[in-house]
Write a protein that holds these residues in place. Structure first.
Motif, PDB file in Angstrom:
ATOM      1  N   ASP A   1       0.826  -1.207   0.000  1.00 57.86           N
ATOM      2  CA  ASP A   1       0.000   0.000   0.000  1.00 57.86           C
ATOM      3  C   ASP A   1       0.858   1.254   0.000  1.00 57.86           C
TER       4      ASP A   1
ATOM      5  N   ASN B   1       2.134   1.954  -3.346  1.00 56.90           N
ATOM      6  CA  ASN B   1       1.062   2.074  -4.352  1.00 56.90           C
ATOM      7  C   ASN B   1       1.156   0.974  -5.412  1.00 56.90           C
TER       8      ASN B   1
ATOM      9  N   ASN C   1      -0.407  -2.500  -6.703  1.00 61.26           N
ATOM     10  CA  ASN C   1      -1.696  -3.182  -6.600  1.00 61.26           C
ATOM     11  C   ASN C   1      -1.515  -4.693  -6.482  1.00 61.26           C
TER      12      ASN C   1
ATOM     13  N   CYS D   1       1.294  -9.043  -8.383  1.00 57.76           N
ATOM     14  CA  CYS D   1       1.017  -7.621  -8.213  1.00 57.76           C
ATOM     15  C   CYS D   1       1.253  -6.846  -9.502  1.00 57.76           C
TER      16      CYS D   1
END
Length: 417
Positions: free
Chosen positions: A360, A363, A365, A389
């Protein structure tokens, strides 16, 4: 074969396929095949360091240039031959092109395919009017059966590449390219059996003797490369460019290629995948592996093509959608935009949550998480977590990995083969 006999057969091949034959083919097929656009790609030119012009043969009705040679061969038949019908052995674009134009001209078309042919290819051929016969486990067995049926039923065999009137039809691609861009320095063309490049080289050399002709083969299937260079190289494997995965190149076409083609380059599978992906992302066009081979060769040999005006044929667009999805995702992984990170954790509450906080913070995903507690060399209280990711770029991903390692986690990217 003696040198004298070789010279004689080469001379006969050159007489059987000339610029006049190709111009005659162009007149025959005009209006019945798409005169596909040839467009300059500014972005690919910037990437490659040369001027890239693309011939969009993937926009033919059956999504491949093969229609040209098939149609020219059909139009070259006598009325008796038309009424009896034609036969071919093919599980690829030739079968669809021949079936489509045979149906349109009311010529019965029989296509012999191996029993191992994917159902979708059988259905595609039947949908444009071909009668499919399944025989044998390999292409060679299907080919032998087709030649047997040719003799038994009085049919005319239309070879996918090793036939002068087929190669003449394929050569019309180069006529159109040089009409649109007469000052092209070099044509870079895929080679399977050799029909396309034989026709294109004959046309191009007839118009501009100084033009450079470069062929391209998949490194897993270097059959024509080996034939022309007198080498003994193995052919086989799962190549993305199945349209040019030919183990036995044409006898007729190899004579033309040895005489008119300047060189043959080999491209590896990652280079083919990258080219397919670039053409979709940049040109918004779907191209099969064979159709992307020319671009793959140019990108893999930047010094050789630097500053030249290059003509590339996107010779086909028939690629399985699932395979295309795999190619695109693998390309994102190579760019560092998709990754699978393997992280070793202690099996205790909150351990995964702490790792998630780092994703997180950077940033990045998270797409999927896989826990592995049983099949691991770790102690019973340890576990391996694979995290798929998505990042903006490789730098963002590298920053995340560095942070995780600084905080004591054992992290290793799962690399592509």
């Amino acid at each position: 074969m003696s040198d004298e006999a070789n010279k004689q057969t080469t001379a006969q091949a050159l007489e059987a396929l000339t610029l006049d034959h190709i111009r005659a083919a162009a007149q025959r097929i005009e209006g019945a095949v798409v005169r596909t656009p040839m467009m300059h790609s500014q972005t690919l030119s910037n990437i490659a360091g040369c001027e890239i012009w693309l011939k969009f043969e993937n926009l033919q009705f059956t999504a491949a240039y093969k229609e040209r040679g098939a149609l020219n061969a059909l139009l070259d038949l006598t009325q008796e031959q038309r009424s009896r019908g034609v036969i071919a052995a093919s599980a690829g674009n030739h079968s669809q092109g021949l079936s489509y134009h045979g149906t349109r001209l009311n010529v019965p078309v029989t296509i012999v395919m191996p029993r191992t042919t994917p159902t979708v290819k059988i259905m595609q051929t039947e949908s444009v009017g071909g009668q499919v016969v399944l025989e044998g486990e390999t292409f060679d067995e299907a080919y032998a059966h087709a030649r047997k049926l040719e003799a038994e039923m009085g049919l005319t065999f239309v070879h996918p590449f090793d036939q002068p009137n087929v190669a003449a039809g394929q050569g019309t691609v180069a006529l159109e390219m040089l009409e649109d861009q007469p000052d092209i320095d070099c044509l870079v063309t895929p080679i399977g059996g050799g029909g396309l490049i034989s026709g294109m080289a004959t046309a191009a050399r007839g118009i501009n003797p100084e033009i450079e002709i470069i062929g391209v083969q998949a490194a897993l299937f270097p059959s024509m490369f080996a034939r022309v260079k007198g080498q003994d190289l193995a052919c086989g494997g799962d190549t993305l460019a199945e349209g040019i995965a030919v183990k036995s190149p044409g006898e007729f076409t190899s004579k033309i290629i040895a005489e008119l083609v300047d060189d043959i380059l080999l491209v590896e599978e990652p280079e083919l995948e990258n080219a397919v992906s670039l053409l979709l992302q940049i040109e918004k066009t779907v191209v099969e592996g064979a159709g992307a081979a020319g671009l793959a060769a140019v990108l893999a040999n930047p010094d050789r093509f630097a500053g030249k005006k290059i003509g590339l044929v996107l010779c086909g667009g028939n690629i399985d959608t699932r395979l295309l999805a795999n190619v695109l995702l693998r390309d994102l992984a190579r760019q560092g935009r998709l990754a699978r990170l393997r992280v070793t954790l202690q099996d205790r509450p909150g351990a995964l949550f702490k790792v998630m906080r780092e994703f997180d913070a950077h940033n990045v995903n998270i797409i999927e998480i896989y826990h592995q507690r049983i099949f691991t060399h770790l102690p019973a209280k340890g576990l391996i977590t694979d995290i798929e990711c998505e990042a903006r770029d490789r730098a963002q991903l590298d920053a995340l990995v560095e942070t995780l390692r600084m905080k004591g986690y054992a992290v290793s990217p799962v690399e592509l083969n």
